[in-house]
Design a protein around this motif. Structure first.
Motif, PDB file in Angstrom:
ATOM      1  N   ALA A  51     -58.532  21.163 -35.581  1.00  0.00           N
ATOM      2  CA  ALA A  51     -58.742  21.415 -37.001  1.00  0.00           C
ATOM      3  C   ALA A  51     -59.625  22.647 -37.181  1.00  0.00           C
ATOM      4  O   ALA A  51     -60.821  22.613 -36.876  1.00  0.00           O
ATOM      5  N   ASP A  52     -59.031  23.723 -37.662  1.00  0.00           N
ATOM      6  CA  ASP A  52     -59.759  24.973 -37.879  1.00  0.00           C
ATOM      7  C   ASP A  52     -58.990  25.792 -38.903  1.00  0.00           C
ATOM      8  O   ASP A  52     -57.764  25.920 -38.808  1.00  0.00           O
ATOM      9  N   ASP A  53     -59.700  26.333 -39.873  1.00  0.00           N
ATOM     10  CA  ASP A  53     -59.005  27.108 -40.900  1.00  0.00           C
ATOM     11  C   ASP A  53     -58.701  28.535 -40.442  1.00  0.00           C
ATOM     12  O   ASP A  53     -58.019  29.274 -41.154  1.00  0.00           O
ATOM     13  N   GLU A  54     -59.199  28.919 -39.277  1.00  0.00           N
ATOM     14  CA  GLU A  54     -58.849  30.215 -38.696  1.00  0.00           C
ATOM     15  C   GLU A  54     -57.645  30.021 -37.782  1.00  0.00           C
ATOM     16  O   GLU A  54     -57.770  29.476 -36.675  1.00  0.00           O
ATOM     17  N   ALA A  55     -56.487  30.463 -38.229  1.00  0.00           N
ATOM     18  CA  ALA A  55     -55.227  30.207 -37.524  1.00  0.00           C
ATOM     19  C   ALA A  55     -55.244  30.749 -36.103  1.00  0.00           C
ATOM     20  O   ALA A  55     -54.719  30.109 -35.182  1.00  0.00           O
ATOM     21  N   GLU A  56     -55.838  31.917 -35.888  1.00  0.00           N
ATOM     22  CA  GLU A  56     -55.853  32.510 -34.547  1.00  0.00           C
ATOM     23  C   GLU A  56     -56.620  31.635 -33.564  1.00  0.00           C
ATOM     24  O   GLU A  56     -56.211  31.476 -32.411  1.00  0.00           O
ATOM     25  N   ILE A  57     -57.741  31.088 -34.009  1.00  0.00           N
ATOM     26  CA  ILE A  57     -58.532  30.219 -33.130  1.00  0.00           C
ATOM     27  C   ILE A  57     -57.766  28.930 -32.835  1.00  0.00           C
ATOM     28  O   ILE A  57     -57.711  28.469 -31.690  1.00  0.00           O
ATOM     29  N   ALA A  58     -57.167  28.345 -33.857  1.00  0.00           N
ATOM     30  CA  ALA A  58     -56.402  27.111 -33.665  1.00  0.00           C
ATOM     31  C   ALA A  58     -55.251  27.326 -32.695  1.00  0.00           C
ATOM     32  O   ALA A  58     -55.003  26.493 -31.806  1.00  0.00           O
ATOM     33  N   GLU A  59     -54.551  28.447 -32.821  1.00  0.00           N
ATOM     34  CA  GLU A  59     -53.421  28.739 -31.938  1.00  0.00           C
ATOM     35  C   GLU A  59     -53.891  29.005 -30.513  1.00  0.00           C
ATOM     36  O   GLU A  59     -53.208  28.629 -29.548  1.00  0.00           O
ATOM     37  N   LEU A  60     -55.049  29.642 -30.370  1.00  0.00           N
ATOM     38  CA  LEU A  60     -55.595  29.890 -29.033  1.00  0.00           C
ATOM     39  C   LEU A  60     -55.917  28.574 -28.329  1.00  0.00           C
ATOM     40  O   LEU A  60     -55.573  28.377 -27.154  1.00  0.00           O
ATOM     41  N   ILE A  61     -56.556  27.673 -29.057  1.00  0.00           N
ATOM     42  CA  ILE A  61     -56.876  26.361 -28.478  1.00  0.00           C
ATOM     43  C   ILE A  61     -55.589  25.616 -28.148  1.00  0.00           C
ATOM     44  O   ILE A  61     -55.458  25.008 -27.070  1.00  0.00           O
ATOM     45  N   ALA A  62     -54.623  25.671 -29.046  1.00  0.00           N
ATOM     46  CA  ALA A  62     -53.348  24.979 -28.833  1.00  0.00           C
ATOM     47  C   ALA A  62     -52.650  25.482 -27.573  1.00  0.00           C
ATOM     48  O   ALA A  62     -52.052  24.698 -26.825  1.00  0.00           O
ATOM     49  N   LEU A  63     -52.736  26.786 -27.335  1.00  0.00           N
ATOM     50  CA  LEU A  63     -52.117  27.368 -26.144  1.00  0.00           C
ATOM     51  C   LEU A  63     -52.693  26.753 -24.874  1.00  0.00           C
ATOM     52  O   LEU A  63     -51.954  26.368 -23.959  1.00  0.00           O
ATOM     53  N   HIS A  64     -54.008  26.630 -24.819  1.00  0.00           N
ATOM     54  CA  HIS A  64     -54.656  26.074 -23.627  1.00  0.00           C
ATOM     55  C   HIS A  64     -54.452  24.558 -23.526  1.00  0.00           C
ATOM     56  O   HIS A  64     -54.318  24.019 -22.420  1.00  0.00           O
ATOM     57  N   VAL A  65     -54.421  23.891 -24.664  1.00  0.00           N
ATOM     58  CA  VAL A  65     -54.154  22.448 -24.674  1.00  0.00           C
ATOM     59  C   VAL A  65     -52.756  22.168 -24.131  1.00  0.00           C
ATOM     60  O   VAL A  65     -52.542  21.244 -23.337  1.00  0.00           O
ATOM     61  N   LYS A  66     -51.801  22.990 -24.550  1.00  0.00           N
ATOM     62  CA  LYS A  66     -50.415  22.836 -24.088  1.00  0.00           C
ATOM     63  C   LYS A  66     -50.315  23.090 -22.590  1.00  0.00           C
ATOM     64  O   LYS A  66     -49.595  22.387 -21.869  1.00  0.00           O
ATOM     65  N   LYS A  67     -51.036  24.115 -22.094  1.00  0.00           N
ATOM     66  CA  LYS A  67     -51.031  24.418 -20.656  1.00  0.00           C
ATOM     67  C   LYS A  67     -51.555  23.243 -19.838  1.00  0.00           C
ATOM     68  O   LYS A  67     -51.145  23.026 -18.696  1.00  0.00           O
ATOM     69  N   GLU A  68     -52.470  22.495 -20.449  1.00  0.00           N
ATOM     70  CA  GLU A  68     -53.063  21.343 -19.762  1.00  0.00           C
ATOM     71  C   GLU A  68     -52.119  20.142 -19.764  1.00  0.00           C
ATOM     72  O   GLU A  68     -52.377  19.137 -19.100  1.00  0.00           O
ATOM     73  N   GLY A  69     -51.020  20.263 -20.517  1.00  0.00           N
ATOM     74  CA  GLY A  69     -50.044  19.184 -20.552  1.00  0.00           C
ATOM     75  C   GLY A  69     -50.231  18.207 -21.691  1.00  0.00           C
ATOM     76  O   GLY A  69     -49.611  17.141 -21.714  1.00  0.00           O
ATOM     77  N   TYR A  70     -51.078  18.563 -22.657  1.00  0.00           N
ATOM     78  CA  TYR A  70     -51.331  17.676 -23.786  1.00  0.00           C
ATOM     79  C   TYR A  70     -50.506  18.083 -25.002  1.00  0.00           C
ATOM     80  O   TYR A  70     -50.173  19.251 -25.186  1.00  0.00           O
ATOM     81  N   ASN A  71     -50.209  17.116 -25.842  1.00  0.00           N
ATOM     82  CA  ASN A  71     -49.647  17.403 -27.157  1.00  0.00           C
ATOM     83  C   ASN A  71     -50.777  17.828 -28.090  1.00  0.00           C
ATOM     84  O   ASN A  71     -51.956  17.569 -27.814  1.00  0.00           O
ATOM     85  N   TYR A  72     -50.425  18.427 -29.213  1.00  0.00           N
ATOM     86  CA  TYR A  72     -51.462  18.817 -30.161  1.00  0.00           C
ATOM     87  C   TYR A  72     -50.920  18.796 -31.581  1.00  0.00           C
ATOM     88  O   TYR A  72     -49.721  18.901 -31.824  1.00  0.00           O
ATOM     89  N   ILE A  73     -51.850  18.634 -32.508  1.00  0.00           N
ATOM     90  CA  ILE A  73     -51.553  18.738 -33.936  1.00  0.00           C
ATOM     91  C   ILE A  73     -52.589  19.682 -34.525  1.00  0.00           C
ATOM     92  O   ILE A  73     -53.790  19.538 -34.258  1.00  0.00           O
ATOM     93  N   ILE A  74     -52.138  20.654 -35.309  1.00  0.00           N
ATOM     94  CA  ILE A  74     -53.050  21.608 -35.931  1.00  0.00           C
ATOM     95  C   ILE A  74     -53.233  21.263 -37.405  1.00  0.00           C
ATOM     96  O   ILE A  74     -52.266  20.995 -38.111  1.00  0.00           O
ATOM     97  N   ALA A  75     -54.478  21.272 -37.847  1.00  0.00           N
ATOM     98  CA  ALA A  75     -54.803  21.074 -39.258  1.00  0.00           C
ATOM     99  C   ALA A  75     -55.647  22.256 -39.724  1.00  0.00           C
ATOM    100  O   ALA A  75     -56.568  22.672 -39.026  1.00  0.00           O
ATOM    101  N   SER A  76     -55.327  22.791 -40.895  1.00  0.00           N
ATOM    102  CA  SER A  76     -56.022  23.986 -41.378  1.00  0.00           C
ATOM    103  C   SER A  76     -57.170  23.675 -42.333  1.00  0.00           C
ATOM    104  O   SER A  76     -57.864  24.585 -42.781  1.00  0.00           O
ATOM    105  N   ASN A  77     -57.374  22.403 -42.630  1.00  0.00           N
ATOM    106  CA  ASN A  77     -58.505  22.025 -43.480  1.00  0.00           C
ATOM    107  C   ASN A  77     -58.903  20.581 -43.176  1.00  0.00           C
ATOM    108  O   ASN A  77     -58.189  19.853 -42.476  1.00  0.00           O
TER     109      ASN A  77
END
Length: 231
Positions: free
Chosen positions: A9-35
């Protein structure tokens, strides 16, 4: 084995996508929330194993989201914040977060902390199922399987860390635990200037237990040494 899902959960899309990239590499699913409102809705409608929450978000901030999550869920929560002061970190931990990392951050460090929290959460759940027993100390009853505490038959709302501290102390009556020992046992990691963090958690725990007015306190301070439980 169920797939682990991380809420980001982060309103800065670039930061959320960066975290999601590493979470995915680790083999985890993810959900992004902007608020904050979307983050809370994600927790309520999906099976979330861990939440990474930015503190400064629109709709609801990270503190508010955490308070609402803690009313029903015990998942690990990691705060992200541009605020670097010790007071802000302690405030975040007292509000119910399990860890706090400041921006800008190293994504690899964040993933290491995510993995550490997931490991510890799994171990806690396993130990609750196999080892932990109900503790009674006068009017205080601690139910580890439900992670619930009652005092004079009234449920006391504790954060996960407050519960862990109380259960640790109550499991070893009259044994004195240093702040360092409490930090290592409850936070499950090396002690890094955590004395203030432990002290603030003890203070809020005592307040919730009505210890401020009690003559015979359950949690006693042994000056210069640490804390002990006297049921």
């Amino acid at each position: 084995m169920n797939q682990i899902t991380i809420l980001i959960a982060d309103d800065e899309a670039e930061i959320a996508e960066l975290i999601a990239l590493h979470v995915k590499k680790e083999g985890y699913n993810y959900i992004i929330a902007s608020n904050g409102k979307a983050a809370l809705q994600a927790v309520q409608t999906h099976s979330i194993d861990l939440a990474v929450l930015d503190i400064m978000m629109p709709e609801l901030n990270g503190y508010e989201v955490t308070q609402l999550i803690r009313e029903q869920y015990n998942m690990p929560i990691i705060f992200l914040s541009a605020k670097t002061s010790d007071l802000n970190k302690i405030s975040g931990l007292v509000m119910g977060a399990d860890d706090y990392i400041t921006k800008p951050f190293n994504p690899m460090e964040l993933m290491a902390r995510i993995n550490a929290q997931l490991r510890r959460y799994k171990q806690l759940n396993q130990s609750v199922e196999t080892d932990k027993k109900v503790i009674e100390a006068g009017a205080l009853i601690i139910y580890p399987d439900q992670r619930r505490v009652s005092l004079y038959e009234e449920t006391i709302e504790l954060t996960p860390k407050e519960f862990d501290i109380l259960y640790l102390l109550a499991s070893y009556p009259k044994k004195v635990f240093s702040a360092e020992a409490i930090f290592r046992n409850v936070w499950g990691e090396a002690y890094y200037d955590g004395s203030n963090t432990v002290m603030v958690h003890i203070r809020t725990l005592r307040k919730k237990l009505g210890e401020e007015k009690a003559k015979n306190k359950l949690i006693k301070t042994v000056w210069g040494v640490g804390y002990s439980f006297h049921g």
